[in-house]
Design a protein around this motif. Structure first.
Motif, PDB file in Angstrom:
ATOM      1  N   PRO A  15      -5.895   8.979   1.469  1.00 37.84           N
ATOM      2  CA  PRO A  15      -7.210   8.972   0.818  1.00 37.84           C
ATOM      3  C   PRO A  15      -7.120   8.935  -0.702  1.00 37.84           C
ATOM      4  CG  PRO A  15      -7.131  10.668   2.505  1.00 37.84           C
ATOM      5  CD  PRO A  15      -5.748  10.133   2.348  1.00 37.84           C
ATOM      6  N   ILE A  16      -6.085   9.555  -1.249  1.00 36.32           N
ATOM      7  CA  ILE A  16      -5.917   9.544  -2.704  1.00 36.32           C
ATOM      8  C   ILE A  16      -5.583   8.136  -3.180  1.00 36.32           C
ATOM      9  CG2 ILE A  16      -4.491  10.421  -4.598  1.00 36.32           C
ATOM     10  CD1 ILE A  16      -4.213  13.020  -2.949  1.00 36.32           C
ATOM     11  N   ILE A  17      -4.722   7.448  -2.459  1.00 36.23           N
ATOM     12  CA  ILE A  17      -4.349   6.084  -2.837  1.00 36.23           C
ATOM     13  C   ILE A  17      -5.534   5.137  -2.678  1.00 36.23           C
ATOM     14  CG2 ILE A  17      -2.932   4.109  -2.154  1.00 36.23           C
ATOM     15  CD1 ILE A  17      -0.676   6.044  -1.609  1.00 36.23           C
ATOM     16  N   ASN A  18      -6.323   5.325  -1.633  1.00 37.54           N
ATOM     17  CA  ASN A  18      -7.456   4.430  -1.382  1.00 37.54           C
ATOM     18  C   ASN A  18      -8.664   4.704  -2.274  1.00 37.54           C
ATOM     19  OD1 ASN A  18      -6.119   3.044   0.609  1.00 37.54           O
ATOM     20  ND2 ASN A  18      -6.958   4.269   2.257  1.00 37.54           N
TER      21      ASN A  18
ATOM     22  N   ASP B 218      -1.491  -3.257   1.199  1.00 38.45           N
ATOM     23  CA  ASP B 218      -2.020  -4.534   0.705  1.00 38.45           C
ATOM     24  C   ASP B 218      -3.265  -4.963   1.490  1.00 38.45           C
ATOM     25  OD1 ASP B 218      -1.640  -6.347  -1.283  1.00 38.45           O
ATOM     26  OD2 ASP B 218      -0.269  -7.623  -0.139  1.00 38.45           O
ATOM     27  N   ASP B 219      -3.199  -4.834   2.804  1.00 39.24           N
ATOM     28  CA  ASP B 219      -4.347  -5.215   3.646  1.00 39.24           C
ATOM     29  C   ASP B 219      -5.545  -4.303   3.416  1.00 39.24           C
ATOM     30  OD1 ASP B 219      -2.735  -7.167   4.673  1.00 39.24           O
ATOM     31  OD2 ASP B 219      -2.378  -6.150   6.593  1.00 39.24           O
ATOM     32  N   ARG B 220      -5.294  -3.006   3.242  1.00 39.93           N
ATOM     33  CA  ARG B 220      -6.397  -2.070   3.005  1.00 39.93           C
ATOM     34  C   ARG B 220      -7.099  -2.361   1.690  1.00 39.93           C
ATOM     35  NH1 ARG B 220      -2.442   1.858   4.441  1.00 39.93           N
ATOM     36  NH2 ARG B 220      -2.621   2.758   2.366  1.00 39.93           N
TER      37      ARG B 220
ATOM     38  N   GLU C   3       4.435   4.031   0.108  1.00 35.25           N
ATOM     39  CA  GLU C   3       4.255   3.618   1.499  1.00 35.25           C
ATOM     40  C   GLU C   3       5.602   3.414   2.198  1.00 35.25           C
ATOM     41  OE1 GLU C   3       1.202   0.739   3.661  1.00 35.25           O
ATOM     42  OE2 GLU C   3       2.564  -0.327   2.334  1.00 35.25           O
ATOM     43  N   ARG C   4       6.558   2.801   1.515  1.00 34.96           N
ATOM     44  CA  ARG C   4       7.876   2.585   2.108  1.00 34.96           C
ATOM     45  C   ARG C   4       8.596   3.906   2.368  1.00 34.96           C
ATOM     46  NH1 ARG C   4       8.177  -1.423  -1.809  1.00 34.96           N
ATOM     47  NH2 ARG C   4       9.613  -0.142  -3.010  1.00 34.96           N
ATOM     48  N   LYS C   5       8.461   4.844   1.418  1.00 33.43           N
ATOM     49  CA  LYS C   5       9.119   6.138   1.592  1.00 33.43           C
ATOM     50  C   LYS C   5       8.526   6.875   2.796  1.00 33.43           C
ATOM     51  CE  LYS C   5      10.499  10.241  -0.920  1.00 33.43           C
ATOM     52  NZ  LYS C   5      10.527  10.919  -2.208  1.00 33.43           N
ATOM     53  N   PHE C   6       7.206   6.857   2.917  1.00 38.85           N
ATOM     54  CA  PHE C   6       6.564   7.474   4.081  1.00 38.85           C
ATOM     55  C   PHE C   6       7.047   6.813   5.365  1.00 38.85           C
ATOM     56  CE2 PHE C   6       3.283   6.841   7.284  1.00 38.85           C
ATOM     57  CZ  PHE C   6       3.124   8.143   7.714  1.00 38.85           C
TER      58      PHE C   6
END
Length: 71
Positions: free
Chosen positions: A5-8, A60-62, A27-30
């Motif tokens: 939610p913070i990123i979005n 990217d899609d979001r 995102e890759r680390k997660f």
């Protein structure tokens, strides 16, 4: 605390400004951690199976969907 939610939050406004490589690194680390925790087989740099298993859309899609919705 949830990171997604913070990123979005307000991504429509900061999308052209922010350094996308930094966000994609989160995102890759997660995805790397989730692949170990849930024992999901994936190639070293391809985390799409992890995102698909967890039913998550790539960052990217979001962002793209949010931009289309905003317009």
């Amino acid at each position: 605390m949830f990171v997604r939610p913070i990123i979005n939050y307000m991504s429509v406004l900061w999308d052209p400004i922010v350094q996308l490589k930094l966000l994609e690194r989160v995102e890759r680390k997660f995805s790397r951690i989730a692949s170990c925790v849930f024992k999901i087989d994936c190639l070293t740099h391809d985390y799409t199976p992890v995102l698909a298993h967890l039913r998550l859309a790539p960052l990217d899609d979001r962002r793209h969907d949010a931009n289309l919705t905003f317009i």
